[in-house]
Design an enzyme around this catalytic site. Structure first.
Site, PDB file in Angstrom:
ATOM      1  N   CYS A 232       3.762   5.847  -5.415  1.00  0.00           N
ATOM      2  CA  CYS A 232       2.870   5.624  -4.278  1.00  0.00           C
ATOM      3  C   CYS A 232       3.123   6.688  -3.200  1.00  0.00           C
ATOM      4  CB  CYS A 232       3.107   4.228  -3.698  1.00  0.00           C
ATOM      5  SG  CYS A 232       4.690   4.054  -2.841  1.00  0.00           S
TER       6      CYS A 232
ATOM      7  N   HIS B 161      11.220   0.116  -3.421  1.00  0.00           N
ATOM      8  CA  HIS B 161      10.578   0.511  -4.671  1.00  0.00           C
ATOM      9  C   HIS B 161      11.632   1.148  -5.572  1.00  0.00           C
ATOM     10  CE1 HIS B 161       6.168   0.776  -3.071  1.00  0.00           C
ATOM     11  NE2 HIS B 161       6.777  -0.320  -2.683  1.00  0.00           N
TER      12      HIS B 161
ATOM     13  N   GLU C  66      11.805   3.976  -7.077  1.00  0.00           N
ATOM     14  CA  GLU C  66      12.126   5.366  -6.743  1.00  0.00           C
ATOM     15  C   GLU C  66      13.055   5.449  -5.544  1.00  0.00           C
ATOM     16  OE1 GLU C  66       7.616   5.358  -7.809  1.00  0.00           O
ATOM     17  OE2 GLU C  66       9.096   3.941  -7.059  1.00  0.00           O
TER      18      GLU C  66
ATOM     19  N   CYS D 223       6.751   6.763  -1.780  1.00  0.00           N
ATOM     20  CA  CYS D 223       7.743   7.325  -2.700  1.00  0.00           C
ATOM     21  C   CYS D 223       7.579   8.830  -2.867  1.00  0.00           C
ATOM     22  CB  CYS D 223       7.674   6.594  -4.032  1.00  0.00           C
ATOM     23  SG  CYS D 223       8.216   4.870  -3.889  1.00  0.00           S
TER      24      CYS D 223
END
Length: 154
Positions: A86, A56, A58, A89
């Site tokens: 999410c 992701h 992040e 993260c």
């Protein structure tokens, strides 16, 4: 006002990262990690192209900054991300000891900061990450909405 302008500047950089993801056919989410007025990590969603479910935006930004600092702990940093993080993260941010999170648009299905869960408000973590939401939210939301609309048409 100065803080609002500063947040907008860094969110623009995160939007640039999201655009890269979009051009690669990835969900357009971007992130930058800032310390002392400079980007120390940048990332965009890339789980498809990297064959890595954890890639992701992040996580990619945190990984890059950790390599630069040679430390997985990243205190006194602010993470700017275009879409609400999410669960995975949020956990990474807590473990990395980032100071604050600034995000653009909410993620109503899986957002773990304000939408579905409020993990950063939980009292059981041994580190507290402050957060600000809604910076350039319309632009952040439009980027992801346009992406999915084009996917449905194509």
């Amino acid at each position: 006002m100065l803080m609002e302008k500063e947040h907008g500047y860094w969110m623009e950089r995160a939007l640039e990262q999201a655009q890269i993801a979009s051009e690669l056919g990835e969900v357009p989410i971007g992130a930058v990690l800032v310390a002392n007025g400079a980007i120390i990590g940048a990332g965009f969603n890339q789980p498809i192209s990297s064959h890595d479910a954890s890639a992701h935006a992040e996580i990619c930004a945190l990984r890059q900054a950790s390599q630069i600092r040679q430390n997985y702990r990243l205190p006194d940093t602010t993470l700017y991300v275009t879409i609400e993080p999410c669960t995975m993260c949020v956990g990474a941010m807590v473990h990395a000891r980032i100071k604050s999170l600034v995000f653009g648009a909410r993620e109503p299905r899986a957002g773990a900061v304000v939408s579905q869960q409020q993990l950063l408000d939980a009292q059981f973590y041994n580190h507290k990450v402050s957060y600000v939401e809604g910076v350039l939210s319309n632009r952040c939301a439009a980027l992801i909405q346009d992406f999915f609309q084009s996917k449905r048409k194509g």
